[in-house]
Design a protein around this motif. Structure first.
Motif, mmCIF file in Angstrom:
data_model
loop_
_atom_site.group_PDB
_atom_site.id
_atom_site.type_symbol
_atom_site.label_atom_id
_atom_site.label_comp_id
_atom_site.label_asym_id
_atom_site.label_seq_id
_atom_site.Cartn_x
_atom_site.Cartn_y
_atom_site.Cartn_z
ATOM 1 N N UNK A 266 0.855 -1.181 0.000
ATOM 2 C CA UNK A 266 0.000 0.000 0.000
ATOM 3 C C UNK A 266 0.893 1.234 0.000
ATOM 4 N N UNK A 267 0.376 2.319 -0.552
ATOM 5 C CA UNK A 267 1.164 3.554 -0.531
ATOM 6 C C UNK A 267 0.249 4.767 -0.452
ATOM 7 N N UNK A 268 0.819 5.863 0.060
ATOM 8 C CA UNK A 268 0.119 7.148 0.115
ATOM 9 C C UNK A 268 0.447 7.898 -1.166
ATOM 10 N N UNK A 269 -0.592 8.294 -1.892
ATOM 11 C CA UNK A 269 -0.400 8.930 -3.192
ATOM 12 C C UNK A 269 -0.144 10.429 -3.050
ATOM 13 N N UNK A 270 0.720 10.938 -3.896
ATOM 14 C CA UNK A 270 1.028 12.362 -3.908
ATOM 15 C C UNK A 270 0.042 13.071 -4.829
ATOM 16 N N UNK A 271 -1.230 12.931 -4.508
ATOM 17 C CA UNK A 271 -2.278 13.574 -5.291
ATOM 18 C C UNK A 271 -3.195 14.333 -4.362
ATOM 19 N N UNK A 272 -3.398 15.616 -4.635
ATOM 20 C CA UNK A 272 -4.203 16.441 -3.746
ATOM 21 C C UNK A 272 -5.616 15.914 -3.604
ATOM 22 N N UNK A 273 -6.112 15.858 -2.367
ATOM 23 C CA UNK A 273 -7.492 15.454 -2.118
ATOM 24 C C UNK A 273 -8.125 16.472 -1.196
ATOM 25 N N UNK A 355 8.688 12.455 5.112
ATOM 26 C CA UNK A 355 7.523 11.951 4.376
ATOM 27 C C UNK A 355 6.235 12.242 5.142
ATOM 28 N N UNK A 356 6.291 12.139 6.464
ATOM 29 C CA UNK A 356 5.110 12.407 7.296
ATOM 30 C C UNK A 356 4.664 13.864 7.143
ATOM 31 N N UNK A 357 5.621 14.792 7.111
ATOM 32 C CA UNK A 357 5.265 16.205 6.935
ATOM 33 C C UNK A 357 4.605 16.436 5.575
ATOM 34 N N UNK A 358 5.107 15.763 4.553
ATOM 35 C CA UNK A 358 4.510 15.914 3.227
ATOM 36 C C UNK A 358 3.092 15.335 3.188
ATOM 37 N N UNK A 359 2.886 14.226 3.863
ATOM 38 C CA UNK A 359 1.550 13.622 3.915
ATOM 39 C C UNK A 359 0.573 14.557 4.621
#
Length: 660
Positions: A266-273, A355-359
């Motif tokens: 699984x991964x966290x996507x770098x797409x604005x939601x 990565x956490x800050x970016x998420x």
């Protein structure tokens, strides 16, 4: 029943055999069973895979080299799928290849219990007729390596089998003569793109054309021994597999309990939601072959930012093998995926702070809602997730600190006077109209045992706007209301910070909601159940008071205004008109509010000029004077103060009111 009496024998049923319209059945199954013609390619490659597995089970010491090769010939409009598997004898062609609903794979799985075999329904080969006018199969069985056979059929209803020279190695070659509308599938670039997606997890190499590298030559991070940086390997796979967004971080899915054997990534996507955006992207593979490219319902509804790949042997496919049956294994996988996401976010926060800050920055809005759906996530996110405020994104802890131990929230849909007030107080205000902000901060206040101030609610207003030390006389309140308030506004004398702010207009949010839901178009915009609840909530208000004008009795300007009124100073009307104009201008600067009166901005601006003219009427000698008749504006329409009771009977001119 009398002795010796026997019941009449049951009538013999006249049983008949159900007739089958083979042509209609083939048409339905071949044309309508699958959602896309691309599934035919998947089914034929899957059959080739199962042929290899069958040969290994039947001849474990044969030492054959498994291989699947797919070729396209755009000029001939053909696609060929070739394997070096078990092949077919002539009886097997009749029994399995040419019989709808019967498959040797299913029989072999039942006998051997092998989980690597993919086929289950005996329908896969039929899919070839959804894209092909003619299907030809040339095959040689590993049991009869000296014999070859060729099956040929147009449409799937009738077929022929003839002997041909044996293939150099056992196996089968399927050739499809494509229908005109599917001729584009003969392009090898298109084949390579499709098969890379379908076959990425197959253990048998799949080649396209004359390629020397198989399309599934991709290291799978959850298989085999770990080498090097595991996280780096996961990120490489996620980046290669993700279709729309780059991954911010990736974490594994491991088996959890007896009801699921699922593994994957699984991964966290770098797409604005934002809030209800749903970018969930999950592909499910059954025994190495793509089953569903959009299995988002397996992921929790709040995880709109998650992508992933899952493979399992326990999930049960539908007949088209494009979806999953909602059974116990399905539900167990749903729970396992939720746990894996929560664990993965915890791992990221602990081990990968960048990565956490970016998420948090990318998915703050989604995470606010996610935190409300899972207690473990709320514990993780309570002090980290950003909240939109009048001063930009701040954490709940920063809001609390800036508010002197209280978290301040505006309930309106715009900045309005709430934001004006908080800016004057130098306190950030959370935007309670944004997705999940209000319930998140309410829960945070309970967790951290801090005060929460919701401006626009009765409790919030009472906390911010304190009662005056002494109530105003009725006559003064009436004069102030007439001088300062517009229709639909209720004047409320109070004391609040900062003293430099003389007044603030706060819309009544219940009246605002009532006005919206009673709109003629409300029934079309709001679901009926929600509409009934909203109307029940707003039944306690008549909607006549749309806003409350809080007058700050602690403000020097208001104290001077009242002093001027009490002494009969004629400048009181001018000063009141100035404050009234200030109210309207502040409202215009803060933005419109659906619940509060708009006010006449043009008249308010003119009123400023009128007040300045009146207050500067007495000028030093030599400077020009203003006309005796002041221009029209709000001050001329305001009620005058009480008559001057001085003994000489002289009027108090504007120049005497300038210092009031």
């Amino acid at each position: 029943m009398s002795e010796g009496h026997r019941p009449d024998p049951a009538p013999v049923e006249d049983l008949r055999t159900t007739e089958v319209d083979l042509g209609g059945l083939v048409s339905v199954l071949a044309t309508h069973l699958y959602s896309t013609p691309l599934v035919a390619l998947r089914e034929l490659v899957q059959n080739a895979h199962d042929s290899h597995t069958r040969r290994r089970l039947e001849d474990p010491d044969g030492g054959h080299t498994p291989l699947i090769r797919v070729r396209g010939d755009a000029a001939r409009r053909t696609v060929g799928i070739e394997d070096t598997g078990a092949g077919l004898t002539e009886p097997e062609i009749h029994a399995y290849l040419a019989t709808v609903g019967t498959g040797y794979t299913r029989l072999l799985r039942e006998v051997t219990g092998n989980d690597e075999l993919i086929g289950a329904f005996g329908l896969g080969f039929l899919s070839a007729f959804s894209i092909a006018d003619e299907v030809t199969v040339t095959t040689t069985s590993h049991r009869e390596p000296g014999l070859g056979h060729r099956y040929r059929s147009r449409g799937g209803e009738q077929y022929s089998v003839e002997p041909v020279a044996a293939r150099a190695t056992p196996g089968s070659a399927v050739e499809l003569t494509l229908k005109t509308e599917h001729a584009h599938l003969a392009d090898e670039h298109a084949l390579r793109e499709v098969l890379t997606r379908y076959c990425v997890l197959l253990p048998i190499p799949v080649f396209v054309g004359d390629d020397e590298r198989p399309v599934n030559d991709v290291p799978v991070p959850w298989r085999g021994p770990a080498e090097g940086d595991r996280h780096e390997a996961r990120m490489r796979f996620a980046a290669a597999f993700g279709r729309r967004f780059e991954p911010l971080t990736a974490f594994p899915l491991t088996p959890a309990g007896a009801d699921t054997d699922a593994v994957g990534l699984l991964w966290v996507q770098d797409g604005g939601t934002y809030g209800s955006s749903d970018n969930r992207d999950l592909a499910v593979y059954l025994r190495g072959m793509l089953l569903s490219d959009d299995a988002r319902d397996l992921l929790p509804g709040w995880a709109g930012f998650i992508g992933g790949v899952v493979e399992s042997n326990l999930l049960t496919p539908t007949a088209s093998r494009e979806d999953l049956q909602r059974d116990g294994h399905y539900r167990a996988l749903q729970r396992a995926l939720t746990d894996a996401i929560v664990d993965g976010l915890y791992e990221t926060a602990r081990l990968r702070p960048a990565a956490w800050r970016r998420i948090l920055a990318r998915h703050g809005q989604d995470l606010l809602g996610a935190a409300l759906c899972d207690d473990r996530l709320f514990t993780l996110l309570a002090d980290d997730v950003p909240v939109p405020t009048s001063q930009g994104d701040l954490t709940a802890g920063a809001l609390r600190a800036a508010g002197g131990g209280a978290v301040h929230i505006a309930l309106g849909s715009g900045g309005g006077f709430e934001e004006m007030l908080y800016r004057a107080m130098r306190v950030p205000i959370a935007r309670g109209d944004r997705y999940a902000v209000l319930p998140f901060l309410r829960r945070y206040a309970q967790l951290r045992d801090c005060r929460i101030v919701e401006l626009g609610s009765a409790d919030g207003n009472r906390e911010l706007f304190r009662d005056p030390e002494r109530p105003l006389p009725a006559e003064e309140s009436a004069w102030l209301a007439a001088a300062l308030a517009d229709e639909g506004e209720q004047l409320v004398p109070a004391r609040f910070e900062p003293p430099g702010l003389p007044l603030v207009l706060v819309p009544d949010r219940e009246a605002e909601l009532k006005a919206r839901i009673e709109d003629d178009r409300a029934d079309a915009r709001i679901p009926s159940a929600a509409l009934r609840l909203a109307r029940a909530f707003t039944a306690r208000t008549d909607g006549e008071v749309r806003a409350r004008l809080y007058l700050n009795l602690a403000a020097p300007a208001v104290q001077d205004l009242l002093a001027a009124y009490r002494t009969g100073h004629t400048g009181a009307a001018t000063a009141a008109g100035l404050l009234r104009s200030l109210k309207v201008i502040m409202a215009a600067a803060a933005g419109p509010s659906a619940g509060s009166p708009a006010g006449d901005l043009t008249a308010a601006l003119a009123g400023i000029g009128t007040a300045v003219s009146a207050l500067t009427a007495a000028l030093p000698p030599g400077l020009p004077t203003v006309p005796d008749t002041l221009p029209d504006g709000p001050p001329d329409t305001l009620p005058d103060g009480p008559p001057d009771t001085r003994s000489d009977g002289a009027d108090t001119g504007p120049e005497q009111g300038a210092g009031a």
